[in-house]
Design an enzyme around this catalytic site. Sequence first.
Site, short mmCIF file in Angstrom:
data_model
loop_
_atom_site.label_atom_id
_atom_site.label_comp_id
_atom_site.label_asym_id
_atom_site.label_seq_id
_atom_site.Cartn_x
_atom_site.Cartn_y
_atom_site.Cartn_z
N ASP A 46 0.84 -1.20 0.00
CA ASP A 46 0.00 0.00 0.00
C ASP A 46 0.87 1.25 0.00
O ASP A 46 1.49 1.58 1.00
CB ASP A 46 -0.90 0.00 1.25
CG ASP A 46 -1.80 1.22 1.29
OD1 ASP A 46 -2.92 1.14 0.74
OD2 ASP A 46 -1.39 2.26 1.84
N TYR A 51 3.32 9.72 -0.62
CA TYR A 51 4.37 9.11 0.21
C TYR A 51 5.76 9.30 -0.42
O TYR A 51 6.77 9.00 0.20
CB TYR A 51 4.12 7.61 0.44
CG TYR A 51 2.82 7.25 1.14
CD1 TYR A 51 2.01 8.22 1.72
CD2 TYR A 51 2.41 5.93 1.21
CE1 TYR A 51 0.82 7.88 2.33
CE2 TYR A 51 1.22 5.57 1.83
CZ TYR A 51 0.43 6.57 2.38
OH TYR A 51 -0.75 6.21 3.00
N LYS A 76 -2.57 5.86 -4.41
CA LYS A 76 -3.67 6.78 -4.09
C LYS A 76 -3.47 8.14 -4.77
O LYS A 76 -2.34 8.57 -4.97
CB LYS A 76 -3.76 7.00 -2.56
CG LYS A 76 -3.67 5.73 -1.76
CD LYS A 76 -3.91 5.93 -0.27
CE LYS A 76 -3.56 4.66 0.49
NZ LYS A 76 -2.15 4.58 0.92
N HIS A 107 -7.58 9.52 -2.02
CA HIS A 107 -6.93 9.50 -0.70
C HIS A 107 -7.79 10.13 0.41
O HIS A 107 -7.85 9.61 1.52
CB HIS A 107 -5.57 10.22 -0.81
CG HIS A 107 -4.55 9.75 0.17
ND1 HIS A 107 -3.21 9.65 -0.12
CD2 HIS A 107 -4.66 9.34 1.46
CE1 HIS A 107 -2.55 9.21 0.93
NE2 HIS A 107 -3.41 9.01 1.91
N1 LIG Z 1 -5.39 6.31 3.51
C1 LIG Z 1 -4.89 7.04 4.47
O1 LIG Z 1 -5.30 8.19 4.67
C2 LIG Z 1 -3.82 6.48 5.33
C3 LIG Z 1 -3.42 7.17 6.49
C4 LIG Z 1 -2.40 6.61 7.28
C5 LIG Z 1 -1.83 5.40 6.89
N2 LIG Z 1 -2.22 4.77 5.73
C6 LIG Z 1 -1.62 3.48 5.30
O2 LIG Z 1 -1.69 2.57 6.40
C7 LIG Z 1 -0.38 2.08 6.68
C8 LIG Z 1 -0.25 1.72 8.15
O3 LIG Z 1 -0.54 2.84 8.98
P1 LIG Z 1 0.57 3.62 9.82
O4 LIG Z 1 1.89 3.54 9.14
O5 LIG Z 1 0.02 4.97 10.10
O6 LIG Z 1 0.58 2.90 11.23
P2 LIG Z 1 0.70 1.40 11.83
O7 LIG Z 1 0.87 0.40 10.74
O8 LIG Z 1 -0.43 1.26 12.76
O9 LIG Z 1 2.02 1.51 12.70
C9 LIG Z 1 3.28 1.71 12.13
C10 LIG Z 1 4.29 1.93 13.25
O10 LIG Z 1 4.31 0.78 14.10
C11 LIG Z 1 5.62 0.24 14.16
N3 LIG Z 1 5.48 -1.23 14.17
C12 LIG Z 1 5.16 -2.02 13.11
N4 LIG Z 1 5.08 -3.31 13.49
C13 LIG Z 1 5.33 -3.34 14.81
C14 LIG Z 1 5.40 -4.38 15.76
N5 LIG Z 1 5.19 -5.66 15.42
N6 LIG Z 1 5.71 -4.06 17.05
C15 LIG Z 1 5.94 -2.77 17.41
N7 LIG Z 1 5.88 -1.74 16.54
C16 LIG Z 1 5.58 -2.02 15.25
C17 LIG Z 1 6.35 0.77 12.93
O11 LIG Z 1 7.73 0.93 13.20
P3 LIG Z 1 8.93 0.51 12.18
O12 LIG Z 1 8.52 0.84 10.78
O13 LIG Z 1 10.06 1.38 12.67
O14 LIG Z 1 9.18 -0.94 12.39
C18 LIG Z 1 5.68 2.13 12.75
O15 LIG Z 1 6.27 3.10 13.60
C19 LIG Z 1 0.52 3.23 6.22
O16 LIG Z 1 1.88 2.84 6.10
C20 LIG Z 1 -0.15 3.59 4.93
O17 LIG Z 1 0.21 2.65 3.93
C21 LIG Z 1 -3.21 5.29 4.97
#
Ligand SMILES: NC(=O)c1ccc[n+]([C@@H]2O[C@H](COP(=O)([O-])OP(=O)(O)OC[C@H]3O[C@@H](n4cnc5c(N)ncnc54)[C@H](OP(=O)(O)O)[C@@H]3O)[C@@H](O)[C@H]2O)c1
Length: 281
Positions: A46, A51, A76, A107
């Site tokens: 994704d 990004y 997106k 988005h």
């Molecule tokens: N459509 C939208 O508006 C929108 C908005 C936000 C996000 N997104 C998408 O959703 C994806 C995920 O959301 P997100 O990046 O905001 O947050 P998330 O996946 O909830 O959390 C990511 C964070 O958690 C850490 N992490 C990952 N696995 C872990 C584990 N097993 N134990 C402890 N910490 C862990 C990562 O660190 P490290 O990377 O340092 O390991 C990173 O800091 C995004 O990357 C993006 O693709 C979309």
Amino acid sequence: MGQQTIIKLVDGNLMPQLGLGVWQASNEQVVKAIHTALSVGYRSIDTAAIYHNETGVGKALRESDIPREEIFITTKLWNDRHHDAKIALQESLDRLQLDYIDLFLIHWPVPQQDKYVETWKQFIELKEAGLTRSIGVCNFHIEHLQRLFSETGIVPAINQIELHPLMQQRQLHSWNATHHIITESWSPLSRGGKGVFDHPLVESLAIKYDKTPAQIVIRWHLDSGMIAIPKSITPSRIKENFDVFDFRLEKEDLTTIARLDIGKRLGPNPDTYNLTVLNLG
Ligand SMILES: NC(=O)c1ccc[n+]([C@@H]2O[C@H](COP(=O)([O-])OP(=O)(O)OC[C@H]3O[C@@H](n4cnc5c(N)ncnc54)[C@H](OP(=O)(O)O)[C@@H]3O)[C@@H](O)[C@H]2O)c1
């Protein structure tokens, strides 16, 4: 490790239920992260134009020997391109060096611009032209979805929304389901698990299932019928987050996690978010 699960979308296309998010990862970081992810079994990535790492995603895909058609790529359309989605998708394809993507998402609805219905009409044409196999939206509330349906008759295959144990969005998830829209959870780990991984209820489930808190949370998404895209650039976590196909949560434990919902948003509210430059995911 068990077999990963695949979801059938309303348009008949298939999408892995668990993928890798790559927000806030540089081009260099995504290349490494995607190589690790593909090696442990992920087949869905994704990304988004905002990004600024589509080039890295494309590089990782070209370097991999896994056939293109076995990998599901989402990107997106950013908020400042609602009027020219066709050109914007072509630019994403150029950066990804792909002929098509699997899923193109609006988005944010940016209701103040009031262009998202016109954008959706362009998305329908992009799907018909084969440049994206499926089309969907992010951060759409019920009223935004209702307008898409009433003005075009076509529902999005996916509504990607902020969804994690602290913000479970049960009403929107249920509305999506009733209308054959699959809910995809962003920030599924509530951005690193603060207030979730150390919650006594989650800790006790981790002990019960002999899994980590992150794995319990990811399993909760999957067992609740959502698609989830946890982000990590850390090899051990990328593996850990995918090692979830050898167990399921019992119904009573899903109910336990439901009690964590406090409606806590980590990202912006889609009704008012109208920025065109900042990268808020
Ligand atoms: N459509 C939208 O508006 C929108 C908005 C936000 C996000 N997104 C998408 O959703 C994806 C995920 O959301 P997100 O990046 O905001 O947050 P998330 O996946 O909830 O959390 C990511 C964070 O958690 C850490 N992490 C990952 N696995 C872990 C584990 N097993 N134990 C402890 N910490 C862990 C990562 O660190 P490290 O990377 O340092 O390991 C990173 O800091 C995004 O990357 C993006 O693709 C979309």
